[in-house]
Motif scaffolding. Structure first.
Motif, PDB file in Angstrom:
ATOM      1  N   UNK A 108       0.818  -1.215   0.000  1.00 53.31           N
ATOM      2  CA  UNK A 108       0.000   0.000   0.000  1.00 53.31           C
ATOM      3  C   UNK A 108       0.848   1.258   0.000  1.00 53.31           C
ATOM      4  N   UNK A 109       2.032   1.171   0.609  1.00 52.66           N
ATOM      5  CA  UNK A 109       2.919   2.335   0.727  1.00 52.66           C
ATOM      6  C   UNK A 109       4.323   1.963   0.237  1.00 52.66           C
ATOM      7  N   UNK A 110       4.469   1.652  -1.034  1.00 51.93           N
ATOM      8  CA  UNK A 110       5.742   1.100  -1.529  1.00 51.93           C
ATOM      9  C   UNK A 110       6.919   2.045  -1.403  1.00 51.93           C
ATOM     10  N   UNK A 111       6.675   3.335  -1.373  1.00 53.59           N
ATOM     11  CA  UNK A 111       7.765   4.307  -1.320  1.00 53.59           C
ATOM     12  C   UNK A 111       7.999   4.872   0.074  1.00 53.59           C
ATOM     13  N   UNK A 112       7.331   4.292   1.055  1.00 55.22           N
ATOM     14  CA  UNK A 112       7.476   4.742   2.435  1.00 55.22           C
ATOM     15  C   UNK A 112       8.434   3.828   3.194  1.00 55.22           C
ATOM     16  N   UNK A 113       9.244   4.416   4.051  1.00 58.05           N
ATOM     17  CA  UNK A 113      10.155   3.655   4.912  1.00 58.05           C
ATOM     18  C   UNK A 113       9.368   3.130   6.104  1.00 58.05           C
ATOM     19  N   UNK A 114       9.372   1.818   6.269  1.00 52.82           N
ATOM     20  CA  UNK A 114       8.518   1.155   7.253  1.00 52.82           C
ATOM     21  C   UNK A 114       9.309   0.760   8.489  1.00 52.82           C
ATOM     22  N   UNK A 115       8.816   1.184   9.645  1.00 53.89           N
ATOM     23  CA  UNK A 115       9.356   0.754  10.924  1.00 53.89           C
ATOM     24  C   UNK A 115       8.449  -0.276  11.569  1.00 53.89           C
ATOM     25  N   UNK A 116       9.033  -1.176  12.348  1.00 57.88           N
ATOM     26  CA  UNK A 116       8.275  -2.247  12.997  1.00 57.88           C
ATOM     27  C   UNK A 116       8.581  -2.259  14.490  1.00 57.88           C
ATOM     28  N   UNK A 117       7.530  -2.254  15.305  1.00 61.93           N
ATOM     29  CA  UNK A 117       7.657  -2.454  16.746  1.00 61.93           C
ATOM     30  C   UNK A 117       7.075  -3.830  17.042  1.00 61.93           C
ATOM     31  N   UNK A 118       7.935  -4.726  17.488  1.00 65.03           N
ATOM     32  CA  UNK A 118       7.589  -6.141  17.659  1.00 65.03           C
ATOM     33  C   UNK A 118       7.542  -6.442  19.166  1.00 65.03           C
ATOM     34  N   UNK A 119       6.332  -6.511  19.717  1.00 67.07           N
ATOM     35  CA  UNK A 119       6.136  -6.742  21.151  1.00 67.07           C
ATOM     36  C   UNK A 119       5.861  -8.226  21.329  1.00 67.07           C
ATOM     37  N   UNK A 120       6.835  -8.961  21.859  1.00 70.28           N
ATOM     38  CA  UNK A 120       6.815 -10.417  21.734  1.00 70.28           C
ATOM     39  C   UNK A 120       7.850 -11.012  22.684  1.00 70.28           C
ATOM     40  N   UNK A 121       7.650 -12.263  23.055  1.00 66.66           N
ATOM     41  CA  UNK A 121       8.686 -12.988  23.795  1.00 66.66           C
ATOM     42  C   UNK A 121       9.767 -13.520  22.863  1.00 66.66           C
ATOM     43  N   UNK A 122       9.461 -13.591  21.562  1.00 69.04           N
ATOM     44  CA  UNK A 122      10.341 -14.244  20.593  1.00 69.04           C
ATOM     45  C   UNK A 122      10.743 -13.289  19.478  1.00 69.04           C
ATOM     46  N   UNK A 182      15.357  -0.500  11.386  1.00 68.13           N
ATOM     47  CA  UNK A 182      13.982  -0.031  11.577  1.00 68.13           C
ATOM     48  C   UNK A 182      13.105  -1.077  12.257  1.00 68.13           C
ATOM     49  N   UNK A 183      13.741  -2.060  12.870  1.00 68.74           N
ATOM     50  CA  UNK A 183      13.044  -3.096  13.622  1.00 68.74           C
ATOM     51  C   UNK A 183      13.409  -2.967  15.096  1.00 68.74           C
ATOM     52  N   UNK A 184      12.393  -2.821  15.940  1.00 70.76           N
ATOM     53  CA  UNK A 184      12.605  -2.669  17.377  1.00 70.76           C
ATOM     54  C   UNK A 184      11.815  -3.745  18.119  1.00 70.76           C
ATOM     55  N   UNK A 185      12.492  -4.419  19.038  1.00 67.47           N
ATOM     56  CA  UNK A 185      11.846  -5.434  19.869  1.00 67.47           C
ATOM     57  C   UNK A 185      11.533  -4.882  21.256  1.00 67.47           C
ATOM     58  N   UNK A 186      10.408  -5.322  21.788  1.00 67.76           N
ATOM     59  CA  UNK A 186      10.064  -5.059  23.180  1.00 67.76           C
ATOM     60  C   UNK A 186       9.705  -6.382  23.841  1.00 67.76           C
ATOM     61  N   UNK A 187      10.421  -6.708  24.924  1.00 66.74           N
ATOM     62  CA  UNK A 187      10.140  -7.862  25.791  1.00 66.74           C
ATOM     63  C   UNK A 187      10.587  -9.210  25.223  1.00 66.74           C
ATOM     64  N   UNK A 188      11.393  -9.211  24.154  1.00 67.49           N
ATOM     65  CA  UNK A 188      11.908 -10.476  23.616  1.00 67.49           C
ATOM     66  C   UNK A 188      12.868 -11.097  24.640  1.00 67.49           C
ATOM     67  N   UNK A 189      12.655 -12.381  24.941  1.00 67.51           N
ATOM     68  CA  UNK A 189      13.447 -13.033  25.992  1.00 67.51           C
ATOM     69  C   UNK A 189      13.619 -14.529  25.779  1.00 67.51           C
ATOM     70  N   UNK A 190      13.195 -15.054  24.637  1.00 67.90           N
ATOM     71  CA  UNK A 190      13.322 -16.485  24.363  1.00 67.90           C
ATOM     72  C   UNK A 190      13.794 -16.654  22.922  1.00 67.90           C
ATOM     73  N   UNK A 241       2.139 -13.524  23.922  1.00 67.18           N
ATOM     74  CA  UNK A 241       3.154 -14.188  24.747  1.00 67.18           C
ATOM     75  C   UNK A 241       4.223 -13.220  25.235  1.00 67.18           C
ATOM     76  N   UNK A 242       4.123 -11.955  24.821  1.00 74.80           N
ATOM     77  CA  UNK A 242       4.975 -10.931  25.419  1.00 74.80           C
ATOM     78  C   UNK A 242       4.642 -10.744  26.896  1.00 74.80           C
ATOM     79  N   UNK A 243       3.420 -11.126  27.275  1.00 77.47           N
ATOM     80  CA  UNK A 243       3.009 -11.014  28.672  1.00 77.47           C
ATOM     81  C   UNK A 243       3.454 -12.238  29.466  1.00 77.47           C
ATOM     82  N   UNK A 244       3.629 -12.060  30.741  1.00 77.33           N
ATOM     83  CA  UNK A 244       4.135 -13.101  31.627  1.00 77.33           C
ATOM     84  C   UNK A 244       3.165 -14.273  31.709  1.00 77.33           C
ATOM     85  N   UNK A 245       3.642 -15.470  31.372  1.00 76.26           N
ATOM     86  CA  UNK A 245       2.761 -16.639  31.312  1.00 76.26           C
ATOM     87  C   UNK A 245       2.269 -17.075  32.687  1.00 76.26           C
TER      88      UNK A 245
END
Length: 316
Positions: A108-122, A182-190, A241-245
């Motif tokens: 949809x936005x081929x000419x736009x620079x895409x950032x990703x916030x990945x909230x996940x344990x993995x 442009x990829x940022x992880x939050x809470x990755x631990x496995x 699964x970013x949340x505490x099991x």
């Protein structure tokens, strides 16, 4: 206007039940009798889950032939919603779906620079060359980065698998879709060793749970915004699964202890959803079949979903 894209595929998971995750959320809504889902347009992705009843010929990317189809359908749905001026809120089964979602945003936005916030344990950076399980829900970010990570290869992968893998990486005719910076992880631990090596080599930032507690969730959110300041658009992927099991539930495909509290998860998803740059949010990996507290994971994720929709409606 928000448009819900419902993707009940679980072809990429190693356990069964993620295809019921969206309906688990609907059960919570119907129990509350709040008619939450009735306010949205909903686009349901056609599924290939019948393939789970058959053996797969791709041990290092199980059912990748079906996942190519799901990627394409998800890409088309996300792209069309975006081009129609709607905000795609994707509710998915297993996390392999995110590769198709990212492809749709980029289409949809081929000419736009895409950032990703990945909230996940993995980290979900495996490839057919490195996977210890063959489950494609551990590979979506590698497809978005068009990465093979052959420097840490442990598997001898057949040509037919690699042909499908190339299809995933090149979905929509753009590869890579995301740059490592442009990829940022939050809470990755496995993570496994090949992923750790890739993270280090590419200098990909992971804000750990310990760092969040030490420096505050507000500080982390500010750091993420600064790291993605040069991106034109942003996608938020929220894996439950970013949340505490232990604190929440084991109702997800790969539960991990020592994760976010529901309050922390809610803060991050809502903080980023409020940003004008954010063009898509995805919720994934609720699995009521694995829930040790009946439907607790969906009950926990549901108010986060409600608050995100309120946040989005306030800015759209």
């Amino acid at each position: 206007m928000i448009k819900i894209i419902e993707n009940n595929s679980e072809l990429g998971a190693g356990t069964r039940g993620a295809s019921l995750g969206v309906n688990a959320l609907k059960v919570v809504s119907r129990t509350k009798e709040d008619q939450f889902f009735s306010q949205f347009k909903i686009d349901e992705i056609a599924l290939e889950n019948q393939m789970l009843d058959l053996p797969t010929n791709f041990p290092f990317a199980k059912r990748i032939d079906g996942i190519v189809k799901i990627f394409g359908r998800t890409m088309d749905a996300v792209k069309q919603a975006s081009l129609d001026g709607d905000f795609p809120l994707v509710l998915s089964g297993d996390h392999s779906s995110a590769g198709g979602t990212i492809a749709g945003i980029k289409a949809a936005f081929p000419n736009k620079r895409l950032g990703v916030v990945w909230i996940d344990a993995h980290a979900d950076l495996h490839t057919p060359y490195t996977t210890p399980s063959g489950n494609v829900h551990g590979m979506p970010l590698a497809t978005a980065l068009a990465a093979d990570n052959v420097d840490f290869q442990i598997n001898e992968v057949k040509d037919e698998t690699l042909a499908h893998w190339e299809s995933l990486k090149n979905m929509g005719g753009i590869a890579p879709k995301v740059n490592p910076e442009d990829l940022i992880f939050i809470a990755v631990r496995d993570t496994e060793a090949p992923e750790d090596a890739f993270l280090k080599a590419q200098n990909i930032r992971n804000f750990t749970v310990e760092e969040i507690r030490d420096k505050s969730k507000e500080w982390v959110a500010g750091q993420v915004e600064n790291l993605l300041k040069d991106c034109d658009i942003i996608y938020i992927s929220f894996d439950v699964d970013s949340m505490d099991s232990i604190l929440v539930s084991k109702g997800t495909g790969t539960p991990v202890e020592n994760g976010l509290t529901p309050e922390e998860a809610n803060y991050f998803v809502n903080h980023f959803a409020a940003l004008e740059k954010v063009k898509c949010v995805e919720f994934v990996e609720i699995n009521p079949c694995l829930d040790d507290k009946i439907n607790k994971m969906a009950e926990t994720a549901y108010p986060i979903l409600q608050s995100v929709c309120e946040t989005l409606n306030n800015r759209l």
